[in-house]
Structure formats: C-alpha cells, structure tokens
Design a protein around this motif. Structure first.
Motif, PDB file in Angstrom:
ATOM      1  N   SER A   7       0.815  -1.218   0.000  1.00  0.00           N
ATOM      2  CA  SER A   7       0.000   0.000   0.000  1.00  0.00           C
ATOM      3  C   SER A   7       0.847   1.267   0.000  1.00  0.00           C
ATOM      4  N   TRP A   8       2.173   1.127   0.012  1.00  0.00           N
ATOM      5  CA  TRP A   8       3.009   2.311   0.144  1.00  0.00           C
ATOM      6  C   TRP A   8       3.038   3.169  -1.118  1.00  0.00           C
ATOM      7  N   GLY A   9       2.901   2.539  -2.272  1.00  0.00           N
ATOM      8  CA  GLY A   9       2.844   3.309  -3.510  1.00  0.00           C
ATOM      9  C   GLY A   9       4.157   3.956  -3.906  1.00  0.00           C
ATOM     10  N   VAL A  10       5.267   3.489  -3.361  1.00  0.00           N
ATOM     11  CA  VAL A  10       6.561   4.079  -3.679  1.00  0.00           C
ATOM     12  C   VAL A  10       7.078   3.514  -4.997  1.00  0.00           C
ATOM     13  N   GLU A  11       7.832   4.335  -5.723  1.00  0.00           N
ATOM     14  CA  GLU A  11       8.381   3.933  -7.011  1.00  0.00           C
ATOM     15  C   GLU A  11       9.820   3.456  -6.845  1.00  0.00           C
ATOM     16  N   LEU A  12      10.153   2.381  -7.516  1.00  0.00           N
ATOM     17  CA  LEU A  12      11.532   1.893  -7.570  1.00  0.00           C
ATOM     18  C   LEU A  12      12.127   2.312  -8.902  1.00  0.00           C
ATOM     19  N   ARG A  13      13.243   3.036  -8.858  1.00  0.00           N
ATOM     20  CA  ARG A  13      13.970   3.355 -10.076  1.00  0.00           C
ATOM     21  C   ARG A  13      15.242   2.501 -10.114  1.00  0.00           C
ATOM     22  N   ASP A  14      15.417   1.766 -11.195  1.00  0.00           N
ATOM     23  CA  ASP A  14      16.633   0.968 -11.321  1.00  0.00           C
ATOM     24  C   ASP A  14      17.721   1.807 -11.988  1.00  0.00           C
ATOM     25  N   VAL A  15      18.897   1.871 -11.343  1.00  0.00           N
ATOM     26  CA  VAL A  15      19.994   2.717 -11.837  1.00  0.00           C
ATOM     27  C   VAL A  15      21.216   1.876 -12.220  1.00  0.00           C
ATOM     28  N   THR A  16      20.963   0.610 -12.565  1.00  0.00           N
ATOM     29  CA  THR A  16      22.059  -0.295 -12.921  1.00  0.00           C
ATOM     30  C   THR A  16      22.919   0.262 -14.044  1.00  0.00           C
ATOM     31  N   LEU A  17      22.297   0.809 -15.071  1.00  0.00           N
ATOM     32  CA  LEU A  17      23.024   1.202 -16.271  1.00  0.00           C
ATOM     33  C   LEU A  17      23.739   2.542 -16.131  1.00  0.00           C
ATOM     34  N   ARG A  18      23.691   3.141 -14.951  1.00  0.00           N
ATOM     35  CA  ARG A  18      24.532   4.307 -14.679  1.00  0.00           C
ATOM     36  C   ARG A  18      25.395   4.014 -13.456  1.00  0.00           C
ATOM     37  N   ASP A  19      24.827   4.177 -12.286  1.00  0.00           N
ATOM     38  CA  ASP A  19      25.621   3.989 -11.069  1.00  0.00           C
ATOM     39  C   ASP A  19      26.159   2.567 -10.973  1.00  0.00           C
ATOM     40  N   GLY A  20      25.378   1.610 -11.424  1.00  0.00           N
ATOM     41  CA  GLY A  20      25.794   0.224 -11.319  1.00  0.00           C
ATOM     42  C   GLY A  20      27.005  -0.138 -12.154  1.00  0.00           C
ATOM     43  N   LEU A  21      27.297   0.659 -13.179  1.00  0.00           N
ATOM     44  CA  LEU A  21      28.404   0.331 -14.086  1.00  0.00           C
ATOM     45  C   LEU A  21      29.641   1.187 -13.854  1.00  0.00           C
ATOM     46  N   GLN A  22      29.619   2.065 -12.874  1.00  0.00           N
ATOM     47  CA  GLN A  22      30.723   3.022 -12.741  1.00  0.00           C
ATOM     48  C   GLN A  22      32.053   2.369 -12.345  1.00  0.00           C
ATOM     49  N   LEU A  23      32.004   1.271 -11.597  1.00  0.00           N
ATOM     50  CA  LEU A  23      33.244   0.680 -11.108  1.00  0.00           C
ATOM     51  C   LEU A  23      33.501  -0.731 -11.631  1.00  0.00           C
ATOM     52  N   ARG A  55      32.511  12.739 -18.492  1.00  0.00           N
ATOM     53  CA  ARG A  55      33.577  12.566 -19.479  1.00  0.00           C
ATOM     54  C   ARG A  55      33.886  11.082 -19.679  1.00  0.00           C
ATOM     55  N   PRO A  56      33.934  10.628 -20.930  1.00  0.00           N
ATOM     56  CA  PRO A  56      34.175   9.199 -21.194  1.00  0.00           C
ATOM     57  C   PRO A  56      35.503   8.694 -20.640  1.00  0.00           C
ATOM     58  N   ASP A  57      36.509   9.575 -20.573  1.00  0.00           N
ATOM     59  CA  ASP A  57      37.790   9.109 -20.045  1.00  0.00           C
ATOM     60  C   ASP A  57      37.735   8.886 -18.539  1.00  0.00           C
ATOM     61  N   LEU A  58      36.790   9.526 -17.867  1.00  0.00           N
ATOM     62  CA  LEU A  58      36.642   9.347 -16.426  1.00  0.00           C
ATOM     63  C   LEU A  58      35.751   8.158 -16.082  1.00  0.00           C
ATOM     64  N   VAL A  59      34.724   7.939 -16.893  1.00  0.00           N
ATOM     65  CA  VAL A  59      33.811   6.806 -16.664  1.00  0.00           C
ATOM     66  C   VAL A  59      33.610   6.090 -18.006  1.00  0.00           C
ATOM     67  N   PRO A  60      34.601   5.325 -18.451  1.00  0.00           N
ATOM     68  CA  PRO A  60      34.537   4.736 -19.793  1.00  0.00           C
ATOM     69  C   PRO A  60      33.396   3.754 -19.997  1.00  0.00           C
ATOM     70  N   THR A  61      32.908   3.136 -18.941  1.00  0.00           N
ATOM     71  CA  THR A  61      31.814   2.172 -19.094  1.00  0.00           C
ATOM     72  C   THR A  61      30.502   2.845 -19.490  1.00  0.00           C
ATOM     73  N   LEU A  62      30.458   4.173 -19.411  1.00  0.00           N
ATOM     74  CA  LEU A  62      29.244   4.913 -19.768  1.00  0.00           C
ATOM     75  C   LEU A  62      29.440   5.772 -21.006  1.00  0.00           C
ATOM     76  N   ALA A  63      30.528   5.543 -21.725  1.00  0.00           N
ATOM     77  CA  ALA A  63      30.859   6.392 -22.873  1.00  0.00           C
ATOM     78  C   ALA A  63      29.839   6.304 -23.999  1.00  0.00           C
TER      79      ALA A  63
END
Length: 308
Positions: A7-23, A55-63
């Motif tokens: 009943s909480w009605g809260v939304e889940l946002r999945d952030v795998t393809l940004r924060d999840g790939l940074q490292l 910048r792609p050189d700083l986070v190449p997995t998100l280039a």
C-alpha cells in the motif's frame, strides 16, 4: 502510514546502467544495455537511469550513453533518466531526445571538487541554465554526499536543506537525497527526508542509497516512511562512485522490490528480475550482493517468492 508494503505506492527506479556500471571492469555492449532497458521496462519497473554525460575518459563504461539513447523510442525515453552536471550536458542530451535529467551536485564542497572540478556554489549557479536547457524536460536536483563525505566526514543536515531550498534550484521537479557512501543510519535518513519535505519547495522526494554498511534496505524503508516517493537500486547491488573512496554498491533492486512489494510486482515478475540480475552480474564478471536473490534461490519451496 500503513505497514502493508503493497500500500506504500513508492516507485523503484533501477539505476544499474549508470551507477551500477561506474566501477565494473567491463561494460555490456550498447546493444545489451538496450536489451536490459527493455527487459526492465517490460517487467514493470517504472523508471530507469540509463547513463551519464560524464567525461568518457573518467567513466569509460558509460561512454556510449548517447548511443543507448539513440536506440530507444520516445515512449521508452519518457521512463528513462540520464545523469548530468552542467547545462552543456543537458543541451547535448536533449538534442538526442533525452527528456529526464538527473542534475547532480554534491553537498560537500570537497566531494564536488573531486567529482566535478568546481565548488558546490559554482554548481548551484549553473542549475537555472540547466533547467532552461532542458527545454521543458524534467530536471531532478540530485544531492550527492547528503550524509557523509569521503574527505570531510559528516555533512551538516542544515546544509542539505539550505541547498534544496535555494532559489537557484527553482524549476527542478524532484529532489534526491543521496547516501553516496552508504554510511547513514535509518534514523538519520528519516530525519533528513522529513526535513527536506517540510522545509523546501514542494517537489517529489527521492532517496538514493548504497549498502556499504548493510543498511541499504533499512535506509530506503526509513526514507519511504518519512515520505520519499521513490528509491534507487541496482541489479545485484552493483555500483559505487569512482570519486568516493569507501563506497560500495547500491542497494540491490531485488532487495528493495522484495521489501517494498509495489503493486506491479508478483512472484513471477520478481523471479524474472532475479534471473535478469543473475545474467547481468555474470556477464560483467561480478558477484551479486542481493540477499533477496539468495533467498529466492533457497529450497524453502513452501514460500511463494522462491524462484523455481
């Protein structure tokens, strides 16, 4: 607030393809990223974060973020967010069809300088131009290091509230309180979320947490009970910040879904999320930290949420 999670009605946002790939050591192909977007949307996940204009050189997995954007339909992009930190980021992303922008700055000046190369005040000065550059798109105010800073330690909650209430943030549709290092405790999260909701302009409030100290789910539930309308997670608990020493992965999407039980989630769709997370984590050569996924693979077959 009801204690029934459905009943909480809260939304889940999945952030795998940004924060999840940074490292991670390697990134999925652009095509695989697009497949993951579509699989998550088809399962019922309301919104996703799909990349970054860093910048792609700083986070190449998100280039390849803009290549992912180019492959998606306007309807899909309506449910997708892209990380930005400058008006130039917003303009470049908007030209390619992005309509939801996660405009990030750090409450801690030291972290903002490490992450963005400027002071927090200088980043605040850019927010009005960032909102204008969105051309009618939605811009979130995302406040990294809202609880602790890897360089300066504890962050004053008054400073979080001051920034969230600053007139320069007018026009942002949401404010996201971030436990960047995963060092917050539930009482701290509940207190800060409640203050942001009570003492700053009316907007949706979100919580972005990491599970470094094992409090990720507890912190997210505390945020929801304090009024947060959405929380962030990553498949398998992937993630971390390259500019925040000591930060581990985000709170696992599987754990948040099992705890929150949004109305669209069924045992069958939960099983599909678990299977998707297992494939994504394995493809990256990483290990899942999700406790719910472990439970789902147990032999407690009388329990309806076990994956068979």
């Amino acid at each position: 607030m009801s204690t029934d999670p459905g009943s909480w009605g809260v939304e889940l946002r999945d952030v795998t393809l940004r924060d999840g790939l940074q490292l991670v050591g390697r990134a999925p192909s652009t095509g695989r990223k697009v497949e993951v977007v579509r699989e998550l949307l088809a399962l019922g996940v309301p919104s996703l974060e799909i990349g970054s204009m860093a910048r792609p050189d700083l986070v190449p997995t998100l280039a390849d973020t803009l290549d992912v954007v180019d492959a998606l339909t306007p309807g899909e992009l309506e449910r997708c967010w892209v990380w930005v930190a400058t008006p130039g980021h917003v303009r470049r992303a908007a030209e390619r069809g992005v309509v939801n922008f996660q405009y990030c700055l750090s409450v801690s000046d030291a972290h903002n300088r490490a992450n963005l190369g400027r002071s927090t005040e200088a980043s605040l000065d850019t927010v009005p131009d960032g909102v204008a550059a969105a051309g009618g798109g939605r811009v979130q105010l995302t406040l990294a290091t809202s609880f602790t800073c890897p360089f300066d330690g504890p962050v004053d909650p008054d400073e979080v509230v001051r920034i969230a209430a600053d007139p320069r943030t007018a026009g942002t549709v949401d404010v996201v309180v971030c436990d960047t290092l995963g060092q917050a405790a539930p009482a701290e999260v509940a207190s800060l979320v409640a203050r942001v909701r009570a003492e700053t302009p009316p907007r949706r409030t979100g919580f972005h947490g990491h599970d470094t100290w094992g409090q990720g789910v507890a912190n997210a539930l505390a945020a929801v009970q304090a009024g947060a309308e959405f929380v962030d997670g990553t498949l398998g608990g992937l993630g971390g910040c390259p500019f925040a020493p000591g930060a581990s992965g985000n709170t696992a999407t599987e754990d948040l879904l099992f705890g929150l039980r949004p109305s669209w989630l069924t045992p069958s769709s939960f099983a599909d999320v678990v299977r998707l997370a297992e494939r994504v984590v394995a493809d990256l050569g990483e290990r899942s930290s999700s406790k719910a996924a472990q439970g789902a693979r147990s032999r407690a077959e009388a329990f309806g949420w076990v994956v068979r």
